[in-house]
Scaffold this motif. Structure first.
Motif, PDB file in Angstrom:
ATOM      1  N   GLN A 239      36.703  69.545  40.531  1.00 30.72           N
ATOM      2  CA  GLN A 239      36.564  70.531  39.455  1.00 30.72           C
ATOM      3  C   GLN A 239      36.579  71.957  39.994  1.00 30.72           C
ATOM      4  N   TYR A 240      35.954  72.186  41.150  1.00 33.56           N
ATOM      5  CA  TYR A 240      36.018  73.509  41.772  1.00 33.56           C
ATOM      6  C   TYR A 240      37.466  73.916  42.031  1.00 33.56           C
ATOM      7  N   ILE A 241      38.245  72.996  42.592  1.00 33.32           N
ATOM      8  CA  ILE A 241      39.644  73.322  42.901  1.00 33.32           C
ATOM      9  C   ILE A 241      40.416  73.584  41.614  1.00 33.32           C
ATOM     10  N   ALA A 242      40.216  72.747  40.610  1.00 33.29           N
ATOM     11  CA  ALA A 242      40.938  72.920  39.354  1.00 33.29           C
ATOM     12  C   ALA A 242      40.567  74.227  38.659  1.00 33.29           C
ATOM     13  N   ALA A 243      39.360  74.704  38.880  1.00 33.44           N
ATOM     14  CA  ALA A 243      38.918  75.966  38.290  1.00 33.44           C
ATOM     15  C   ALA A 243      39.287  77.172  39.147  1.00 33.44           C
ATOM     16  N   GLY A 244      39.760  76.944  40.372  1.00 41.33           N
ATOM     17  CA  GLY A 244      40.027  78.058  41.270  1.00 41.33           C
ATOM     18  C   GLY A 244      38.756  78.766  41.678  1.00 41.33           C
ATOM     19  N   ARG A 272      45.099  84.098  43.397  1.00 41.05           N
ATOM     20  CA  ARG A 272      46.282  83.292  43.681  1.00 41.05           C
ATOM     21  C   ARG A 272      45.900  82.190  44.662  1.00 41.05           C
ATOM     22  N   TYR A 273      46.678  81.159  44.695  1.00 42.71           N
ATOM     23  CA  TYR A 273      46.350  79.995  45.522  1.00 42.71           C
ATOM     24  C   TYR A 273      46.251  80.394  46.988  1.00 42.71           C
ATOM     25  N   ASP A 274      45.080  80.213  47.559  1.00 41.09           N
ATOM     26  CA  ASP A 274      44.828  80.578  48.945  1.00 41.09           C
ATOM     27  C   ASP A 274      43.706  79.710  49.479  1.00 41.09           C
ATOM     28  N   PRO A 275      44.016  78.623  50.185  1.00 42.38           N
ATOM     29  CA  PRO A 275      42.971  77.723  50.688  1.00 42.38           C
ATOM     30  C   PRO A 275      41.956  78.415  51.588  1.00 42.38           C
ATOM     31  N   GLY A 276      42.344  79.514  52.236  1.00 42.49           N
ATOM     32  CA  GLY A 276      41.447  80.193  53.163  1.00 42.49           C
ATOM     33  C   GLY A 276      40.560  81.238  52.526  1.00 42.49           C
ATOM     34  N   PHE A 277      40.652  81.425  51.228  1.00 47.43           N
ATOM     35  CA  PHE A 277      39.875  82.464  50.558  1.00 47.43           C
ATOM     36  C   PHE A 277      38.383  82.139  50.596  1.00 47.43           C
ATOM     37  N   THR A 278      37.567  83.092  51.027  1.00 45.55           N
ATOM     38  CA  THR A 278      36.112  82.906  51.087  1.00 45.55           C
ATOM     39  C   THR A 278      35.424  83.824  50.093  1.00 45.55           C
ATOM     40  N   ALA A 279      34.230  83.422  49.684  1.00 47.65           N
ATOM     41  CA  ALA A 279      33.471  84.200  48.706  1.00 47.65           C
ATOM     42  C   ALA A 279      32.410  85.068  49.365  1.00 47.65           C
ATOM     43  N   ALA A 280      31.765  84.565  50.405  1.00 49.24           N
ATOM     44  CA  ALA A 280      30.636  85.257  51.021  1.00 49.24           C
ATOM     45  C   ALA A 280      31.092  86.066  52.231  1.00 49.24           C
ATOM     46  N   LEU A 361      52.615  77.118  43.936  1.00 46.59           N
ATOM     47  CA  LEU A 361      51.683  78.227  43.758  1.00 46.59           C
ATOM     48  C   LEU A 361      51.479  79.003  45.053  1.00 46.59           C
ATOM     49  N   ALA A 362      51.507  78.293  46.175  1.00 47.21           N
ATOM     50  CA  ALA A 362      51.325  78.958  47.469  1.00 47.21           C
ATOM     51  C   ALA A 362      52.511  79.849  47.803  1.00 47.21           C
ATOM     52  N   THR A 363      53.713  79.372  47.548  1.00 51.42           N
ATOM     53  CA  THR A 363      54.909  80.139  47.917  1.00 51.42           C
ATOM     54  C   THR A 363      55.248  81.211  46.889  1.00 51.42           C
ATOM     55  N   SER A 364      55.073  80.911  45.614  1.00 57.15           N
ATOM     56  CA  SER A 364      55.446  81.875  44.562  1.00 57.15           C
ATOM     57  C   SER A 364      54.381  82.933  44.342  1.00 57.15           C
ATOM     58  N   GLN A 365      53.138  82.581  44.620  1.00 57.68           N
ATOM     59  CA  GLN A 365      51.989  83.448  44.380  1.00 57.68           C
ATOM     60  C   GLN A 365      51.848  83.844  42.909  1.00 57.68           C
ATOM     61  N   VAL A 366      52.266  82.942  42.028  1.00 60.93           N
ATOM     62  CA  VAL A 366      51.940  83.096  40.613  1.00 60.93           C
ATOM     63  C   VAL A 366      50.419  83.029  40.471  1.00 60.93           C
TER      64      VAL A 366
END
Length: 471
Positions: A239-244, A272-280, A361-366
């Motif tokens: 659910q976290y992934i689906a919610a971004g 945008r889709y970015d697996p490495g994105f951090t919040a803290a 999503l990773a390549t297009s950055q929609v």
């Protein structure tokens, strides 16, 4: 308050599991937010504002529920380092009651309500901005179909707080959270650390009786419990992934055995889709980055399994723990298709589709939420998507495999495209710049109108998606 059905279940564990505490005496109590929808489910919606403040600003006990607040005891791994000095340090379990719709037990827990034996030198307070952020996070996640705690009440308390991570002095608040229980993985870790096998068994028996009664007659109750918790926590990761969404602090004391998300500090939504994105900002290694959240949850579940060994065996617990990745791999496509309003097909096709979608999503950055909004209902939204700001990306050759896959999916019965929300020019999002923009007029001029307007838009989003409880 005649409709309120009180409970005192947590006291059944005994005094070794909590400390009885007193709430702080605040200079002021100014009501800033009350969730009438969930108050109604508790039978508390008829309270006047003065009555509300008496219970959720001064913390007068709710009739028939806990006579004193309980600061719960637990340990936990924080960024993989074990800490035996945790526990409720700026909050407590204030009351328990039953949901009038489904008769499930609900906990009313607090944040920012004063020092406890577990405050570790802190002031036990919450900033008003932190409270507003928690309201926004929980409301947005609920609208997106994430199983989350609810922000029942936010009261400004009139104290000036000193904080190093925001301009000081800053305003203070007391938050009341509504959730299905406050038993954490860290609750079990504390007892394992103390080598209290009797306490572990008592906690397990309570958890099963209260939250997993279907497991009462299981041949190996610890293994069955671990399998059930694993399934629910894996679902939360999907659910976290689906919610971004990036929680930011997935320590073991922040993982609820019900699989319910809670405690929103440095959270962010991805643009945008970015697996490495951090919040803290303090997550320097990206341990809890967007794409590593399922790994973090699996690691925490392993810690729970370790705690249960004295009550079972490694041989019995290992198969239950090993279900985490099959559960997640099955749940992620299900949650992504739910957000798109599409019916599932089979694990193989659904998994391949979601993999190709993430690649696009990773390549297009929609923008992440933009895509899910544009393609709600799949191919039946092609015209809507064609007028999107991302229309050029959808017309590209790279999108053809996604378009073909969308053609193969049937819309769900609740796709709801005739709802006014889907006629908007852009989806409701909650990126960090938007959060700061909501806070700015509150900080500068005590203007709450933008927050109120935002909550109305989130309510419209929730209605459009048909969410509001576990999904």
């Amino acid at each position: 308050m005649s409709d309120f059905k009180p409970a005192r279940h947590h006291e059944r564990l005994g005094d070794a599991f909590y400390d009885r505490v007193a709430p702080a005496d605040f200079p002021q109590t100014i009501l800033r937010h009350r969730d009438q929808r969930w108050a109604a489910r508790l039978g508390l919606d008829a309270l006047s504002d003065d009555q509300w403040l008496a219970h959720f600003g001064r913390f007068a006990p709710l009739p028939g529920s806990l006579p004193e607040p309980l600061a719960l005891r637990y340990h936990g791994h924080q960024f993989r380092s074990y800490n035996p000095d945790l526990g409720d340090g700026r909050g407590f379990l204030f009351a328990q009651g039953f949901d009038l719709e489904d008769n499930r037990l609900l906990d009313l827990g607090t944040k920012g309500t004063g020092r406890t034996p577990w405050s570790r030198g802190g002031d036990g307070r919450l900033t008003l901005k932190g409270g507003v952020r928690e309201v926004l996070a929980s409301e947005m996640l609920e609208a997106m179909g994430v199983y989350t705690s609810k922000s029942l009440s936010l009261v400004e308390t009139g104290e000036a707080l000193q904080r190093g991570d925001e301009p000081s002095p800053t305003r203070s608040a007391a938050l009341v959270r509504l959730s299905h229980g406050h038993i954490r993985i860290g609750s079990f870790q504390r007892l394992a650390y103390l080598e209290d096998t009797a306490g572990l068994r008592r906690l397990l028996d309570y958890a099963i009786a209260t939250y997993y009664p279907e497991l009462e007659d299981a041949a190996d109750r610890p293994a069955a419990f671990l399998a059930a918790v694993t399934a629910n926590v894996a679902r939360l990761g999907a659910q976290y992934i689906a919610a971004g969404f990036v929680h930011g602090v997935l320590n073991s004391d922040n993982i609820n055995i019900t699989g319910e998300s809670f405690d929103y500090g440095p959270w962010r939504f991805i643009d945008r889709y970015d697996p490495g994105f951090t919040a803290a900002y303090f997550d320097e290694t990206g341990l809890y980055s967007f794409g590593r959240q399922p790994d973090a949850l699996a690691w925490n579940l392993t810690r729970l399994a370790e705690c249960l060994v004295p009550l079972s065996s490694i041989e019995a617990l290992e198969p239950a723990l090993n279900t985490v990745w099959p559960e997640f791999r099955a749940e992620l496509p299900r949650q992504m298709l739910r957000r798109l309003g599409l019916q599932t097909r089979d694990i193989e096709n659904d998994g391949a589709f979601v993999t190709s979608l993430f690649e696009f999503l990773a390549t297009s950055q929609v923008p992440y939420e933009r895509f899910l909004f544009d393609w709600r209902g799949g191919a039946m939204s092609a015209a809507r998507a064609g007028s999107s700001p991302s229309a050029l990306a959808y017309a590209s050759q790279a999108f053809r495999p996604i378009a073909d896959a969308l053609e193969a999916y049937q819309p769900r019965d609740d796709v709801n495209l005739d709802h006014g929300y889907f006629a908007r020019q852009r989806p409701r999002t909650m990126l960090i710049d938007e959060v700061e923009a909501i806070w700015a007029p509150i900080a500068d001029g005590d203007d709450w109108s933008l927050l109120e307007k935002t909550l109305e838009e989130i309510a419209q989003m929730r209605q459009a998606y048909g969410t509001g409880e576990e999904t």
